[in-house]
Design a protein around this motif. Sequence first.
Motif, PDB file in Angstrom:
ATOM      1  N   ARG A  24       0.811  -1.218   0.000  1.00  0.00           N
ATOM      2  CA  ARG A  24       0.000   0.000   0.000  1.00  0.00           C
ATOM      3  C   ARG A  24       0.844   1.268   0.000  1.00  0.00           C
ATOM      4  O   ARG A  24       0.304   2.366  -0.040  1.00  0.00           O
ATOM      5  CB  ARG A  24      -0.918  -0.012   1.214  1.00  0.00           C
ATOM      6  N   PHE A  25       2.154   1.113   0.043  1.00  0.00           N
ATOM      7  CA  PHE A  25       3.034   2.273   0.091  1.00  0.00           C
ATOM      8  C   PHE A  25       2.804   3.178  -1.109  1.00  0.00           C
ATOM      9  O   PHE A  25       2.729   2.724  -2.245  1.00  0.00           O
ATOM     10  CB  PHE A  25       4.501   1.830   0.128  1.00  0.00           C
ATOM     11  N   ASN A  26       2.664   4.467  -0.859  1.00  0.00           N
ATOM     12  CA  ASN A  26       2.607   5.494  -1.899  1.00  0.00           C
ATOM     13  C   ASN A  26       1.331   5.445  -2.745  1.00  0.00           C
ATOM     14  O   ASN A  26       1.289   6.033  -3.819  1.00  0.00           O
ATOM     15  CB  ASN A  26       3.837   5.397  -2.798  1.00  0.00           C
ATOM     16  N   GLN A  27       0.318   4.734  -2.294  1.00  0.00           N
ATOM     17  CA  GLN A  27      -0.885   4.594  -3.112  1.00  0.00           C
ATOM     18  C   GLN A  27      -1.676   5.895  -3.256  1.00  0.00           C
ATOM     19  O   GLN A  27      -2.328   6.094  -4.265  1.00  0.00           O
ATOM     20  CB  GLN A  27      -1.780   3.488  -2.571  1.00  0.00           C
ATOM     21  N   VAL A 102     -12.313  -0.908  -9.160  1.00  0.00           N
ATOM     22  CA  VAL A 102     -13.485  -0.692  -8.295  1.00  0.00           C
ATOM     23  C   VAL A 102     -14.410  -1.906  -8.376  1.00  0.00           C
ATOM     24  O   VAL A 102     -14.830  -2.455  -7.355  1.00  0.00           O
ATOM     25  CB  VAL A 102     -14.236   0.601  -8.678  1.00  0.00           C
ATOM     26  N   LEU A 103     -14.726  -2.348  -9.589  1.00  0.00           N
ATOM     27  CA  LEU A 103     -15.622  -3.496  -9.776  1.00  0.00           C
ATOM     28  C   LEU A 103     -15.022  -4.771  -9.199  1.00  0.00           C
ATOM     29  O   LEU A 103     -15.721  -5.567  -8.566  1.00  0.00           O
ATOM     30  CB  LEU A 103     -15.944  -3.687 -11.256  1.00  0.00           C
ATOM     31  N   ASP A 104     -13.728  -4.959  -9.394  1.00  0.00           N
ATOM     32  CA  ASP A 104     -13.034  -6.135  -8.876  1.00  0.00           C
ATOM     33  C   ASP A 104     -13.103  -6.180  -7.354  1.00  0.00           C
ATOM     34  O   ASP A 104     -13.486  -7.197  -6.768  1.00  0.00           O
ATOM     35  CB  ASP A 104     -11.581  -6.111  -9.351  1.00  0.00           C
ATOM     36  N   MET A 156     -12.110  -0.668  -3.087  1.00  0.00           N
ATOM     37  CA  MET A 156     -10.883  -0.385  -3.822  1.00  0.00           C
ATOM     38  C   MET A 156      -9.992   0.554  -3.016  1.00  0.00           C
ATOM     39  O   MET A 156      -8.777   0.355  -2.919  1.00  0.00           O
ATOM     40  CB  MET A 156     -11.193   0.215  -5.190  1.00  0.00           C
ATOM     41  N   LEU A 157     -10.598   1.567  -2.423  1.00  0.00           N
ATOM     42  CA  LEU A 157      -9.820   2.488  -1.595  1.00  0.00           C
ATOM     43  C   LEU A 157      -9.200   1.760  -0.409  1.00  0.00           C
ATOM     44  O   LEU A 157      -8.050   2.012  -0.043  1.00  0.00           O
ATOM     45  CB  LEU A 157     -10.701   3.643  -1.116  1.00  0.00           C
ATOM     46  N   ARG A 158      -9.946   0.844   0.174  1.00  0.00           N
ATOM     47  CA  ARG A 158      -9.436   0.051   1.299  1.00  0.00           C
ATOM     48  C   ARG A 158      -8.254  -0.809   0.848  1.00  0.00           C
ATOM     49  O   ARG A 158      -7.220  -0.868   1.518  1.00  0.00           O
ATOM     50  CB  ARG A 158     -10.560  -0.817   1.881  1.00  0.00           C
ATOM     51  N   GLY A 161      -5.218   1.041   0.632  1.00  0.00           N
ATOM     52  CA  GLY A 161      -4.767   1.602   1.896  1.00  0.00           C
ATOM     53  C   GLY A 161      -5.173   3.048   2.097  1.00  0.00           C
ATOM     54  O   GLY A 161      -4.561   3.763   2.880  1.00  0.00           O
ATOM     55  N   LEU A 162      -6.184   3.498   1.370  1.00  0.00           N
ATOM     56  CA  LEU A 162      -6.597   4.900   1.433  1.00  0.00           C
ATOM     57  C   LEU A 162      -7.764   5.141   2.377  1.00  0.00           C
ATOM     58  O   LEU A 162      -8.253   6.259   2.459  1.00  0.00           O
ATOM     59  CB  LEU A 162      -6.937   5.395   0.024  1.00  0.00           C
ATOM     60  N   LEU A 163      -8.203   4.112   3.064  1.00  0.00           N
ATOM     61  CA  LEU A 163      -9.220   4.251   4.099  1.00  0.00           C
ATOM     62  C   LEU A 163      -8.618   3.758   5.410  1.00  0.00           C
ATOM     63  O   LEU A 163      -7.816   2.828   5.414  1.00  0.00           O
ATOM     64  CB  LEU A 163     -10.464   3.412   3.782  1.00  0.00           C
TER      65      LEU A 163
END
Length: 169
Positions: A24-27, A102-104, A156-158, A161-163
Amino acid sequence: MRGTTRRASRFPMRLVARIAAANRFNQGYETLRYLASARVDMAIHSRTEAEGPDVVAFERDEVERMGLPAAVGMNHRLPHFLHLFTGPGYAAGYYVYLWAEVLDADGYDAFTEAGDPFDAAVAQRLREHVYSSGNSREPREAYRAFRGRDPQVQPMLRERGLLDEVLPA
């Protein structure tokens, strides 16, 4: 062997958490760069004027309009973005790859919500409503039939690593 005991080897959860964190680094940075390119792509392809713009000036104006920090930049600059301008054989917008993520991620959540990544009932719904429908129904309608709702971006955000979430210790 005599005098030894066999035990199943497992990765320590701390190592698993570190691998996930490295993934998740730098995502945030990468996602913003991707979105900038996707938005500039959509903007230039939304133009209705017959004559093409000065792509360098157009890109600069769009990036400024978006408020993209200069240190972030874009994944692809318009002058060399052959992905967009290779001819009539390719017509997808650059955003489509992120939308596929997102769909995946949201689709996979249907399996985790069922408690099993191999849940037969969820797999059957996916096959029946999405894979088998082909082009016989509108894609959004097919996805809604599978999930019972529209896709959500949070999975997708999770994954990126963005959540905020609690990772294993």
